[in-house]
Each structure stands twice: as structure tokens, then as C-alpha cells.
Design a protein around this motif. Structure first.
Motif, PDB file in Angstrom:
ATOM      1  N   GLN A  58       0.935  -0.947   0.040  1.00  0.00           N
ATOM      2  CA  GLN A  58       0.039  -0.145  -0.015  1.00  0.00           C
ATOM      3  C   GLN A  58       0.889   1.351  -0.030  1.00  0.00           C
ATOM      4  O   GLN A  58       1.393   1.358   0.920  1.00  0.00           O
ATOM      5  N   LEU A  59       0.858   1.833  -1.093  1.00  0.00           N
ATOM      6  CA  LEU A  59       1.905   3.017  -1.309  1.00  0.00           C
ATOM      7  C   LEU A  59       1.601   4.388  -0.244  1.00  0.00           C
ATOM      8  O   LEU A  59       2.715   4.708   0.235  1.00  0.00           O
ATOM      9  N   ALA A  60       0.535   4.276   0.326  1.00  0.00           N
ATOM     10  CA  ALA A  60       0.386   5.319   1.354  1.00  0.00           C
ATOM     11  C   ALA A  60       1.454   5.341   2.365  1.00  0.00           C
ATOM     12  O   ALA A  60       1.914   6.322   2.857  1.00  0.00           O
ATOM     13  N   PHE A  61       1.695   3.845   2.734  1.00  0.00           N
ATOM     14  CA  PHE A  61       2.362   3.886   4.144  1.00  0.00           C
ATOM     15  C   PHE A  61       3.914   4.344   3.722  1.00  0.00           C
ATOM     16  O   PHE A  61       4.656   4.650   4.482  1.00  0.00           O
ATOM     17  N   TYR A  62       4.389   3.864   2.651  1.00  0.00           N
ATOM     18  CA  TYR A  62       5.625   4.369   1.993  1.00  0.00           C
ATOM     19  C   TYR A  62       5.718   5.813   1.718  1.00  0.00           C
ATOM     20  O   TYR A  62       6.869   6.390   2.211  1.00  0.00           O
ATOM     21  N   GLU A  63       4.903   6.315   1.134  1.00  0.00           N
ATOM     22  CA  GLU A  63       4.859   7.722   0.901  1.00  0.00           C
ATOM     23  C   GLU A  63       4.901   8.578   2.145  1.00  0.00           C
ATOM     24  O   GLU A  63       5.699   9.702   2.137  1.00  0.00           O
ATOM     25  N   ALA A  64       4.136   8.110   3.322  1.00  0.00           N
ATOM     26  CA  ALA A  64       4.171   8.811   4.468  1.00  0.00           C
ATOM     27  C   ALA A  64       5.446   9.114   5.163  1.00  0.00           C
ATOM     28  O   ALA A  64       5.878   9.829   5.963  1.00  0.00           O
ATOM     29  N   LEU A  65       6.370   8.217   4.788  1.00  0.00           N
ATOM     30  CA  LEU A  65       7.794   8.258   5.039  1.00  0.00           C
ATOM     31  C   LEU A  65       9.097   9.163   4.394  1.00  0.00           C
ATOM     32  O   LEU A  65      10.043   9.413   4.775  1.00  0.00           O
ATOM     33  N   GLY A  66       7.951   9.702   3.209  1.00  0.00           N
ATOM     34  CA  GLY A  66       8.871  10.698   2.430  1.00  0.00           C
ATOM     35  C   GLY A  66       9.891   9.768   1.665  1.00  0.00           C
ATOM     36  O   GLY A  66       9.749   8.788   1.054  1.00  0.00           O
ATOM     37  N   VAL A  67      10.911  10.530   1.062  1.00  0.00           N
ATOM     38  CA  VAL A  67      11.963   9.609   0.300  1.00  0.00           C
ATOM     39  C   VAL A  67      12.604   8.388   1.108  1.00  0.00           C
ATOM     40  O   VAL A  67      12.584   7.367   0.132  1.00  0.00           O
ATOM     41  N   PRO A  68      12.765   8.360   2.142  1.00  0.00           N
ATOM     42  CA  PRO A  68      13.351   6.868   2.704  1.00  0.00           C
ATOM     43  C   PRO A  68      12.141   5.818   2.538  1.00  0.00           C
ATOM     44  O   PRO A  68      12.508   4.729   2.299  1.00  0.00           O
ATOM     45  N   GLY A  69      11.025   6.277   2.623  1.00  0.00           N
ATOM     46  CA  GLY A  69       9.743   5.218   2.328  1.00  0.00           C
ATOM     47  C   GLY A  69       9.748   4.653   0.949  1.00  0.00           C
ATOM     48  O   GLY A  69       9.398   3.572   0.857  1.00  0.00           O
TER      49      GLY A  69
END
Length: 269
Positions: A58-69
Motif C-alpha cells: 500500500q503506497l500510502a505507508f511508504y509515501e508517509a515516510l517521504g524519500v526513505p519510504g
């Protein structure tokens, strides 16, 4: 070009006897920091891969971390490709014109070529065109939201709207000739009484059924979503696997095994 997504998914389903899609939705609040999140997410992926037909970050959880995500997402996708595990990127993208083209280029070409993407059709059916074109050109797939798993979906998906979307999915599939097409559909596993209807309405679509586990869907109720031979659908569980017992990896493995076995048993009942 890689093996088309639908064919790769069907081959893995039959070879490993699994209809389970493992959702990877890493929540930062469950971890010490982003490095801990990265390590655990990759460990869950590698440990449960033999039980999975595909994975669904689920991209939202990776996007929430910014570039590291996004860097972690790249690692997740890279490991999945190394494990020959199809990837459905759950982004629910949808927009008009050049913006839709940019979304399609971002998630269905280049580093993610051959992956699949969830797509929101509610700005109009022509907004699907860039995604369909990219999927067909790069061996990928899209999963169009038809009947989602959340309780308040009826606010917009009732009154025949979902039926209209399903008809468009069926039309796009028919353009590709016989067999499973590059245009699939999201139909919530939380609507078991409707699955036979949606299966008949979209005979060439691979169905993605979210909602197993934490959202309350039961594997025993889902057989109607599948085509003869037990193909044509995958069932997604996320929290119920990644966080089956906190961050206990053995619990994640046991949960994935149980879901896989329950889905297989449902097809034999």
C-alpha cells in the motif's frame, strides 16, 4: 518484455497452490524507526513469499515516510522480483489527461514494469486509457475499483454505479481476446454474497479481493470469485499477516499458512 502479469500470476497460483495476496502496509508507529520498519517488512516478505501468489504494498505507508519510504518500496519491489513474486502496487490512482499519463508512467513503466496498479475510475472511464495502454505495452495490469471492501462504499458505489464500472472492465477485457486480460477489478472480500454476480459480469478480469482477516472476510465464503481450476482471483490480507502477533515473524508465517490453506479448502468444498 516480462511475462504478462495475469499469466505470471496464474502460473504461480497453480504451481504453488496459493491464492493469497500478502499486503505489506508498514505503519511507522509499530517500529522503533524507519530502519526497523524496513528490516521487518523485508523479513515478512521473504519469509512468506513461498505462500503467496503476489504481494500488494500500500503506497500510502511508504509515501508517509517521504524519500526513505520510497527507497524502502523500491527494495520491497526489487526483492519481490528476485523471488519471482508479482507485485500489485495499491495506489488507487486516477486523474485526467497528462496527469493520468504521468501516474501510469510512474507505476507501470520503468522500474515497475510488469507490476500491477490499483486504479480509481470515478473521474470517468477515459481516465483509464493511459493506465490500460501502459499495462498492455509493458506486460503489466491494472485493477479497477469496482466494489471496495470498506463499509461506506455504498455512498458512491450503489445505484448501479459499480455495475457500470464492471461493464467497462468487461469491455476492456474483451478487446484483448480470450483469456484473462490485463484489466482486473477490485471487489471486496467483505461482499461474499455478491461475488458470483461480479465474477459473471467480468469473466476475463482477475479479481483482487481485499478484506481477509482484519476487515472480517472469511476465506470459506469466497469460492464464487474464482474461475474453474481455482484461478482468476487473489485474496488479500495485510494486517492479519504483517502484524499477526505484534512483530513476531513466526506468527506472520503461521497466519499466511492458515489463510492459504483456508482459501484452498474453500475451493474444494
Amino acid at each position: 518484455m516480462p511475462t504478462p502479469f495475469a499469466a505470471a500470476l496464474e502460473e504461480r497460483t497453480l504451481r504453488l497452490k496459493t491464492r493469497l495476496c500478502i499486503g505489506l502496509d508498514p505503519r511507522l508507529t509499530a517500529y522503533r524507526d524507519a530502519d526497523h520498519l524496513r528490516q521487518h517488512t523485508l523479513e515478512v516478505l521473504e519469509l512468506t513469499a513461498p505462500l503467496a501468489a503476489c504481494i500488494k504494498p500500500q503506497l500510502a505507508f511508504y509515501e508517509a515516510l517521504g524519500v526513505p519510504g520510497l527507497e524502502i518500496l523500491e527494495e520491497v519491489c526489487s526483492l519481490a522480483r528476485a523471488l519471482e513474486l508479482p507485485v500489485i502496487l495499491d495506489a488507487k490512482r486516477g486523474d485526467i489527461g497528462s496527469t493520468a499519463e504521468a501516474y501510469a508512467a510512474a507505476w507501470l513503466t520503468g522500474r515497475h514494469a510488469g507490476s500491477a496498479l490499483t486504479v480509481n475510475p470515478f473521474l470517468g472511464f477515459r481516465t483509464l486509457d493511459p493506465f490500460t495502454a501502459a499495462a498492455r505495452a509493458h506486460g503489466g495490469a491494472l485493477f479497477v475499483l469496482v466494489k471496495t471492501s470498506n463499509p461506506d462504499q455504498a455512498d458512491l458505489q450503489g445505484s448501479g454505479v459499480s455495475e457500470k464500472v464492471a461493464a467497462e472492465v468487461a469491455r476492456l477485457g474483451a478487446e484483448e481476446g480470450p483469456g484473462l486480460s490485463s484489466v482486473g477489478a477490485v471487489v471486496g472480500a467483505t461482499h461474499p454474497e455478491e461475488l458470483a454476480h461480479w465474477r459473471a459480469a467480468m469473466p476475463q478480469a482477475t479479481l483482487l479481493l481485499p478484506g481477509l482477516g482484519a476487515q472480517g472476510a472469511q476465506a470459506a465464503d469466497l469460492a464464487a470469485a474464482f474461475l474453474p481450476g481455482g484461478v482468476g482471483a487473489v485474496v488479500s490480507a495485510s494486517r492479519g499477516i504483517q502484524y499477526a502477533d505484534g512483530l513476531n515473524l513466526e506468527a506472520s508465517l503461521r497466519a499466511a499458512q492458515q489463510f492459504r490453506d483456508e482459501l484452498n479448502a474453500a475451493l474444494l468444498a
